[in-house]
Design an enzyme around this catalytic site. Sequence first.
Site, PDB file in Angstrom:
ATOM      1  N   LYS A  93       0.679  -1.144  -0.049  1.00  0.00           N
ATOM      2  CA  LYS A  93       0.255  -0.121   0.157  1.00  0.00           C
ATOM      3  C   LYS A  93       0.969   1.111   0.083  1.00  0.00           C
ATOM      4  O   LYS A  93       1.703   1.504   0.733  1.00  0.00           O
ATOM      5  CB  LYS A  93      -0.864  -0.003   1.198  1.00  0.00           C
ATOM      6  CG  LYS A  93      -2.173   0.702   1.237  1.00  0.00           C
ATOM      7  CD  LYS A  93      -3.118   0.019  -0.021  1.00  0.00           C
ATOM      8  CE  LYS A  93      -4.560   0.052   0.475  1.00  0.00           C
ATOM      9  NZ  LYS A  93      -5.220  -0.617  -0.766  1.00  0.00           N
ATOM     10  N   THR A 132      -3.546  -5.716   0.031  1.00  0.00           N
ATOM     11  CA  THR A 132      -3.163  -4.193   0.618  1.00  0.00           C
ATOM     12  C   THR A 132      -4.049  -3.736   1.506  1.00  0.00           C
ATOM     13  O   THR A 132      -3.386  -2.635   2.144  1.00  0.00           O
ATOM     14  CB  THR A 132      -2.919  -3.627  -0.793  1.00  0.00           C
ATOM     15  OG1 THR A 132      -3.870  -3.045  -1.342  1.00  0.00           O
ATOM     16  CG2 THR A 132      -1.839  -4.243  -1.814  1.00  0.00           C
ATOM     17  N   ARG A 134      26.427  35.139  -6.525  1.00  0.00           N
ATOM     18  CA  ARG A 134      25.262  34.788  -7.212  1.00  0.00           C
ATOM     19  C   ARG A 134      24.212  34.359  -6.126  1.00  0.00           C
ATOM     20  O   ARG A 134      24.722  34.092  -5.313  1.00  0.00           O
ATOM     21  CB  ARG A 134      25.248  33.942  -8.530  1.00  0.00           C
ATOM     22  CG  ARG A 134      25.789  32.482  -7.983  1.00  0.00           C
ATOM     23  CD  ARG A 134      25.881  31.527  -8.949  1.00  0.00           C
ATOM     24  NE  ARG A 134      26.225  30.058  -8.391  1.00  0.00           N
ATOM     25  CZ  ARG A 134      26.122  29.028  -9.100  1.00  0.00           C
ATOM     26  NH1 ARG A 134      25.770  28.912 -10.046  1.00  0.00           N
ATOM     27  NH2 ARG A 134      26.515  27.810  -8.350  1.00  0.00           N
ATOM     28  N   GLN A 151      28.336  21.626  -6.464  1.00  0.00           N
ATOM     29  CA  GLN A 151      29.003  20.150  -6.342  1.00  0.00           C
ATOM     30  C   GLN A 151      29.796  20.317  -5.157  1.00  0.00           C
ATOM     31  O   GLN A 151      29.849  19.311  -4.282  1.00  0.00           O
ATOM     32  CB  GLN A 151      30.059  19.838  -7.551  1.00  0.00           C
ATOM     33  CG  GLN A 151      29.150  19.608  -8.908  1.00  0.00           C
ATOM     34  CD  GLN A 151      28.641  20.707  -9.631  1.00  0.00           C
ATOM     35  OE1 GLN A 151      28.440  21.678  -9.479  1.00  0.00           O
ATOM     36  NE2 GLN A 151      28.655  20.271 -11.134  1.00  0.00           N
ATOM     37  N   HIS A 194      17.400  28.394 -10.553  1.00  0.00           N
ATOM     38  CA  HIS A 194      18.134  29.314 -11.204  1.00  0.00           C
ATOM     39  C   HIS A 194      17.332  30.633 -11.024  1.00  0.00           C
ATOM     40  O   HIS A 194      16.182  30.739 -11.703  1.00  0.00           O
ATOM     41  CB  HIS A 194      18.235  29.152 -12.689  1.00  0.00           C
ATOM     42  CG  HIS A 194      19.182  27.821 -12.780  1.00  0.00           C
ATOM     43  ND1 HIS A 194      20.274  27.861 -12.524  1.00  0.00           N
ATOM     44  CD2 HIS A 194      18.774  26.662 -13.666  1.00  0.00           C
ATOM     45  CE1 HIS A 194      20.920  26.572 -12.790  1.00  0.00           C
ATOM     46  NE2 HIS A 194      19.957  25.999 -13.571  1.00  0.00           N
TER      47      HIS A 194
HETATM   48  O1  LIG Z   1      27.016  25.290  -9.202  1.00  0.00           O
HETATM   49  C1  LIG Z   1      26.785  25.032 -10.262  1.00  0.00           C
HETATM   50  N1  LIG Z   1      27.084  23.659 -10.882  1.00  0.00           N
HETATM   51  C2  LIG Z   1      27.087  23.438 -12.400  1.00  0.00           C
HETATM   52  O2  LIG Z   1      27.438  22.775 -12.755  1.00  0.00           O
HETATM   53  C3  LIG Z   1      26.550  24.611 -13.061  1.00  0.00           C
HETATM   54  N2  LIG Z   1      26.036  24.551 -14.345  1.00  0.00           N
HETATM   55  C4  LIG Z   1      25.551  25.988 -14.645  1.00  0.00           C
HETATM   56  O3  LIG Z   1      25.068  26.290 -15.695  1.00  0.00           O
HETATM   57  N3  LIG Z   1      25.461  26.487 -13.321  1.00  0.00           N
HETATM   58  C5  LIG Z   1      26.058  25.624 -12.213  1.00  0.00           C
HETATM   59  N4  LIG Z   1      26.295  25.854 -11.070  1.00  0.00           N
END
Ligand SMILES: O=c1[nH]c(=O)c2[nH]c(=O)[nH]c2[nH]1
Length: 336
Positions: free
Chosen positions: A16, A81, A206, A268, A296
Amino acid sequence: MSSASTFQLSAARYGKSNVRVFRVARETPANATSPNSDPAGVSASARGPVHHVAEFNVNAHLEGDIAKSYTEADNSVVVATDSIKNTCYILSKTSPHATSPTLYALHVGLHFVNKYDHIHKSVIALEQLRWSRIDVRGEAHKHAFVRDGDEKRTVEIEVDASAGVDHVTAKITAGYRDLLVLKSSGSAFEGFIRDEYTTLTEVSDRIFSTAIDLSYTFAPPSASKHLVPLTIDKLSALDAEYEFDKVAESARRVTLEVFAEDESASVQATLYKAAQRLLEVNGWVASVTYRLPNRHYVPVNLAFAGLENMHPPEQAEVFCLLDAPSGYISATVTRT
Ligand SMILES: O=c1[nH]c(=O)c2[nH]c(=O)[nH]c2[nH]1
């Protein structure tokens, strides 16, 4: 392709999904926690007992010797279920662990493999919705709550009894999703590949915003601590060892602190730092996975109105959140 093809059922799981469970636990003089044990510091002035509430959306799915329900239309092996759903409610009423997301999920998962010999695995995944105590003139109310955020605490338990009831063990994964964050400075993105496909400008500052999806796994329960085979009556001992709620609180706090304080070179790099930190401070956590959509916010070009909002990009003041597409950065970091 030959007409003599044969087939086999290579995987089967059913159950479920989205069982909505809301549990109230009322303190009595016998079960009351000490005034200091509730982190919210519950008000003493409101009338009546202190209530604790937990709201879960539960997925309870089973595996085992159930092939013939698919291949021979034989329902004799099927725990309906509907009965699986009923079990979630019954255990919410009777389990001593009903308001702990991890222990409740473990209790439900262990129940199915214990109760039905032919069920060898149960996968219980739940999300806990946020209900925080309402603060009234500086005091946390005893029984009034507010949904102060869309984030969910998550738990996924895989109880495995395929080696027999004497060897039952569990994979325990926990985390958060939809934890929405934004920082308006302290994030750069520079030095990436520039070629004939590139239009993105490098920026030293940014907006960085993401809806954090975090999951972490625990080291398997250990036989030497008598936690294997795992049984329902060992859940309190397991909790004493792993401190599930403390780890959850720490994972959330570490994630937010690293996000806020890191001078981010990229999603990353910040992800990796947060995962490392979470592993450093939580010894029972074996691996950490983050899934981070990059939300974004793009500067709006106001040149048509004679207003500069694009250059330099670090000085932009008016932004538009792009619906789509969005970046998506994920990784798992594992203790070696
Ligand atoms: O932190 C980011 N990693 C990316 O791999 C990436 N690619 C992107 O267009 N902007 C960003 N910003």
